[in-house]
Scaffold this active site. Structure first.
Site, PDB file in Angstrom:
ATOM      1  N   CYS A 113       0.904  -0.876   0.187  1.00  0.00           N
ATOM      2  CA  CYS A 113       0.393   0.239  -0.059  1.00  0.00           C
ATOM      3  C   CYS A 113       0.872   1.203  -0.199  1.00  0.00           C
ATOM      4  O   CYS A 113       0.138   2.271  -0.180  1.00  0.00           O
ATOM      5  CB  CYS A 113      -1.047  -0.194   1.279  1.00  0.00           C
ATOM      6  SG  CYS A 113      -2.028  -1.208   1.328  1.00  0.00           S
ATOM      7  N   HIS A 241      -2.758   6.478   1.574  1.00  0.00           N
ATOM      8  CA  HIS A 241      -3.683   5.628   1.248  1.00  0.00           C
ATOM      9  C   HIS A 241      -4.924   5.185   1.563  1.00  0.00           C
ATOM     10  O   HIS A 241      -5.448   5.932   2.895  1.00  0.00           O
ATOM     11  CB  HIS A 241      -2.170   4.392   2.097  1.00  0.00           C
ATOM     12  CG  HIS A 241      -3.519   3.227   1.620  1.00  0.00           C
ATOM     13  ND1 HIS A 241      -3.523   2.907   0.504  1.00  0.00           N
ATOM     14  CD2 HIS A 241      -3.258   2.118   2.267  1.00  0.00           C
ATOM     15  CE1 HIS A 241      -3.901   1.704   0.583  1.00  0.00           C
ATOM     16  NE2 HIS A 241      -3.954   1.411   1.702  1.00  0.00           N
ATOM     17  N   ASN A 271     -10.284   0.062  -1.134  1.00  0.00           N
ATOM     18  CA  ASN A 271      -8.716  -0.091  -1.289  1.00  0.00           C
ATOM     19  C   ASN A 271      -7.883  -0.637  -1.986  1.00  0.00           C
ATOM     20  O   ASN A 271      -8.496  -1.849  -2.933  1.00  0.00           O
ATOM     21  CB  ASN A 271      -8.566  -0.898   0.022  1.00  0.00           C
ATOM     22  CG  ASN A 271      -6.812  -0.994   0.052  1.00  0.00           C
ATOM     23  OD1 ASN A 271      -5.942  -0.736  -0.396  1.00  0.00           O
ATOM     24  ND2 ASN A 271      -6.315  -1.652   1.364  1.00  0.00           N
TER      25      ASN A 271
END
Length: 315
Positions: A113, A241, A271
């Site tokens: 990530c 993020h 995500n």
């Protein structure tokens, strides 16, 4: 050494949209449960015939067109991804082939990530050192391909997509457009976010990640601002993020970016791992929500419990 800047951005998402109501028909969950815990409403899902490098190439082509450059102008391709299936040719090489580039250096980075902000720092360093002149930096992931669709704690989180940036040298009299990176990790907590096994499957310890992100990351993000010579109050935007809205909002508040636009693309995209920051930034720029030249904090965190952040000037 010459400073660098982001010349242009681009993003791409697959056409198929998966809603919370769709997920409720697949696993024991509901729109209310998902919305209250992670803030996600929809996510995009790539098909079996849409590999990671295809997503990446679409985003890269858009960034190049926006920058007014051709593929032949790029001498380094960096792709941040943790979901590419094949080892070789790597994803960057496949992108270069798809875009009919000349003979660029090609490199993949797997920092999950936090991959895009690591790759952006690497591009900045390469141009400053004189080993590259124009770099295509891409974050791309196909998280739905590594998801256990029977695990309601993770399958509600993920989406697919790609975001790209073109990094070039700045002018001799220009303020650097990409600030110093601050990066690191917590190796002893690497087990908190995992993509393991054969076939690989995404798993995480949600509460551990939440506590770490909301308590440990705000002071690190403030140090990123200090390195760039800006205060949190001066930030035009904050692009964290896009893991979970319940992490993004308290972290942004604790940073003290009281005048900044806060990226909340997670609501619509889920995500998307390494794709989340460049995709969210590209959308904000497309909508005109950040003034050109405005300072923007980019901060990636998650897999490996790694983190990396820098302040950039909006293209």
């Amino acid at each position: 050494m010459t400073g660098t800047r982001i010349a242009a951005l681009g993003h791409y998402q697959p056409a198929k949209v998966l809603t919370n109501h769709d997920l409720a028909a697949m696993v024991d969950t509901s729109d209310a449960w998902i919305s209250s815990r992670v803030g996600i409403k929809t996510r995009h899902m790539a098909g079996p015939d849409e590999p990671v490098d295809e997503l990446a190439a679409h985003a890269g082509a858009k960034a190049l067109a926006s920058a007014g450059l051709t593929p032949a102008d790029i001498d380094l391709v960096l792709v941040a991804t943790s979901t590419a299936i094949d080892r070789s040719p790597n994803t960057a090489a496949r992108v270069a082939a798809r875009l009919s580039m000349g003979s660029p250096a090609v490199m993949d980075l797997n920092v999950v990530c936090a991959g895009f902000t690591h790759a952006l720092a690497t591009a900045d360093h390469a141009v400053r050192a004189g080993s590259a002149s124009r770099v295509l930096v891409i974050g791309a992931d196909k998280m739905t391909a590594i998801t256990d669709w029977t695990d309601r704690s993770t399958c509600v989180l993920v989406g697919d997509g790609a975001g790209a940036a073109v990094v070039v040298a700045g002018g001799a009299d220009e303020e650097p457009g990409i600030g110093p990176v601050l990066w690191g990790s917590v190796p002893e907590m690497g087990h908190a976010v995992r993509i393991e096994g054969s076939p690989p499957v995404f798993a995480q310890e949600g509460q551990s990640v939440y506590r770490w992100a909301t308590t440990q990351l705000p002071p690190i993000a403030r140090r990123v601002c200090e390195r760039a010579g800006v205060t949190p109050e001066q930030l035009a935007a904050v692009v964290l993020h896009q893991a979970n809205l319940r992490i993004i909002e308290p972290v942004a508040q604790k940073i003290g970016a009281i005048n900044a636009v806060i990226a909340r693309d997670v609501v619509d995209s889920g995500n998307t791992s390494a794709a989340s920051i460049p995709m969210a930034l590209s959308k904000l720029v497309d909508r005109g929500e950040i003034p050109s030249g405005g300072p923007v904090l980019l901060f990636g965190f998650g897999g490996n419990l790694s983190y990396a952040g820098q302040v950039i000037r909006c293209p």
